[in-house]
Design a protein around this motif. Structure first.
Motif, short mmCIF file in Angstrom:
data_model
loop_
_atom_site.label_atom_id
_atom_site.label_comp_id
_atom_site.label_asym_id
_atom_site.label_seq_id
_atom_site.Cartn_x
_atom_site.Cartn_y
_atom_site.Cartn_z
N LYS A 189 0.91 -1.27 0.11
CA LYS A 189 0.13 -0.06 0.05
C LYS A 189 0.82 1.03 0.02
N LEU A 190 2.01 1.37 0.74
CA LEU A 190 2.80 2.37 0.76
C LEU A 190 3.52 2.67 -0.52
N ASP A 191 4.00 1.70 -1.07
CA ASP A 191 4.82 1.65 -2.45
C ASP A 191 3.77 1.97 -3.38
N LEU A 192 2.38 1.38 -3.36
CA LEU A 192 1.55 1.98 -4.63
C LEU A 192 1.06 3.41 -4.27
N SER A 193 0.88 4.01 -3.24
CA SER A 193 0.55 5.33 -2.65
C SER A 193 1.78 6.06 -3.37
N TYR A 194 3.12 5.68 -2.88
CA TYR A 194 4.26 6.46 -3.60
C TYR A 194 4.25 6.79 -5.09
N LEU A 195 3.98 5.50 -5.66
CA LEU A 195 3.96 5.52 -7.21
C LEU A 195 2.88 6.22 -7.69
N GLY A 196 1.81 6.67 -7.12
CA GLY A 196 0.68 7.12 -7.54
C GLY A 196 0.87 8.61 -7.48
N ALA A 197 1.85 9.13 -6.65
CA ALA A 197 2.22 10.50 -6.51
C ALA A 197 2.68 11.11 -7.66
N PHE A 198 3.29 10.18 -8.74
CA PHE A 198 3.62 10.95 -10.08
C PHE A 198 3.13 10.07 -11.22
N SER A 199 2.12 9.31 -11.04
CA SER A 199 1.74 8.68 -12.13
C SER A 199 0.32 8.15 -11.89
N THR A 200 -0.70 7.81 -12.90
CA THR A 200 -1.87 7.39 -12.77
C THR A 200 -2.11 5.97 -12.36
N ARG A 201 -2.89 5.73 -11.77
CA ARG A 201 -2.81 4.03 -11.46
C ARG A 201 -4.31 3.45 -11.63
N LEU A 202 -4.25 2.25 -12.47
CA LEU A 202 -5.31 1.45 -12.83
C LEU A 202 -5.23 0.15 -11.88
N ASP A 203 -6.02 0.09 -10.98
CA ASP A 203 -6.02 -1.41 -10.15
C ASP A 203 -6.60 -2.52 -11.27
N THR A 204 -5.91 -3.68 -11.06
CA THR A 204 -6.40 -4.96 -11.58
C THR A 204 -6.49 -6.08 -10.59
N PRO A 205 -7.21 -7.06 -10.94
CA PRO A 205 -6.99 -8.26 -10.29
C PRO A 205 -5.73 -8.89 -9.80
N TRP A 206 -4.49 -8.56 -10.35
CA TRP A 206 -3.32 -8.90 -10.06
C TRP A 206 -2.26 -7.85 -9.26
N GLY A 207 -2.88 -6.54 -9.35
CA GLY A 207 -1.94 -5.59 -8.80
C GLY A 207 -2.39 -4.19 -9.64
N ALA A 208 -1.59 -3.30 -10.14
CA ALA A 208 -1.94 -2.25 -10.60
C ALA A 208 -0.90 -1.80 -11.94
N LEU A 209 -1.52 -1.04 -12.90
CA LEU A 209 -0.95 -0.24 -14.20
C LEU A 209 -0.66 0.89 -13.82
N PHE A 210 0.72 1.30 -13.97
CA PHE A 210 1.05 2.87 -13.60
C PHE A 210 1.46 3.46 -14.93
N TYR A 211 1.08 4.56 -15.31
CA TYR A 211 1.29 5.24 -16.40
C TYR A 211 1.65 6.83 -16.21
N ASN A 212 2.23 7.34 -17.02
CA ASN A 212 2.60 8.80 -16.98
C ASN A 212 3.01 9.35 -18.50
N GLU A 213 2.18 9.60 -19.29
CA GLU A 213 2.79 9.82 -20.74
C GLU A 213 3.62 10.94 -20.76
N ASN A 214 3.52 11.73 -19.73
CA ASN A 214 4.57 12.93 -19.98
C ASN A 214 5.96 12.73 -19.29
N GLN A 215 5.96 11.66 -18.95
CA GLN A 215 7.45 10.90 -18.47
C GLN A 215 7.58 9.57 -19.24
N PRO A 216 7.54 9.25 -20.50
CA PRO A 216 7.63 8.29 -21.09
C PRO A 216 8.84 7.33 -20.65
N ARG A 217 10.06 8.02 -20.31
CA ARG A 217 11.25 7.04 -19.95
C ARG A 217 11.52 6.75 -18.83
N TYR A 218 10.56 7.42 -17.76
CA TYR A 218 10.80 7.21 -16.41
C TYR A 218 9.96 5.72 -15.83
#
Length: 117
Positions: free
Chosen positions: A9-38
């Motif tokens: 939960k802590l890790d997911l919250s941190y990652l959500g600070a600079f990307s968008t999170r979509l939850d899935t049955p197995w975890g989450a998809l993170f993306y930030n199209e403004n930072q494609p190389r990160y």
């Protein structure tokens, strides 16, 4: 509840600070199209055991390709993910293993002597 759930939960919250999170049955998809190389901003975070690796890998690849992002995965609990790892290998994914130490805080503030140099 698994003791590592709070860490996830802590890790997911941190990652959500600079990307968008979509939850899935197995975890989450993170993306930030403004930072494609990160890579931390653009990856699938696999926390729970994946029961249908073929479908999951196709979903991840399609999701990131539609956004012109490189599909990457962070996989936890590797001992539960052998079918997923085999599927990724079939799909030409490369991987590297990282040891991720966790610091446990005992609620004590350490006194540190600072020296001027």
């Amino acid at each position: 509840m698994n003791p590592t759930d709070d860490l996830y939960k802590l890790d997911l919250s941190y990652l959500g600070a600079f990307s968008t999170r979509l939850d899935t049955p197995w975890g989450a998809l993170f993306y930030n199209e403004n930072q494609p190389r990160y890579y931390d901003a653009n990856h699938a975070h696999v926390i729970r055991e994946c029961h249908d690796p073929q479908t999951m890998v196709a979903e991840v690849v399609s999701f990131y390709q539609k956004k012109n992002l490189v599909p990457r995965l962070y996989i936890h609990e590797l001992h539960l993910q052998q079918q997923l790892l085999s599927e990724l290998e079939k799909n030409q994914f490369q991987y590297e293993e990282f040891v991720s130490p966790v610091q446990l805080w005992n609620n004590q503030v350490a006194r540190v002597a600072w020296r001027d140099h």
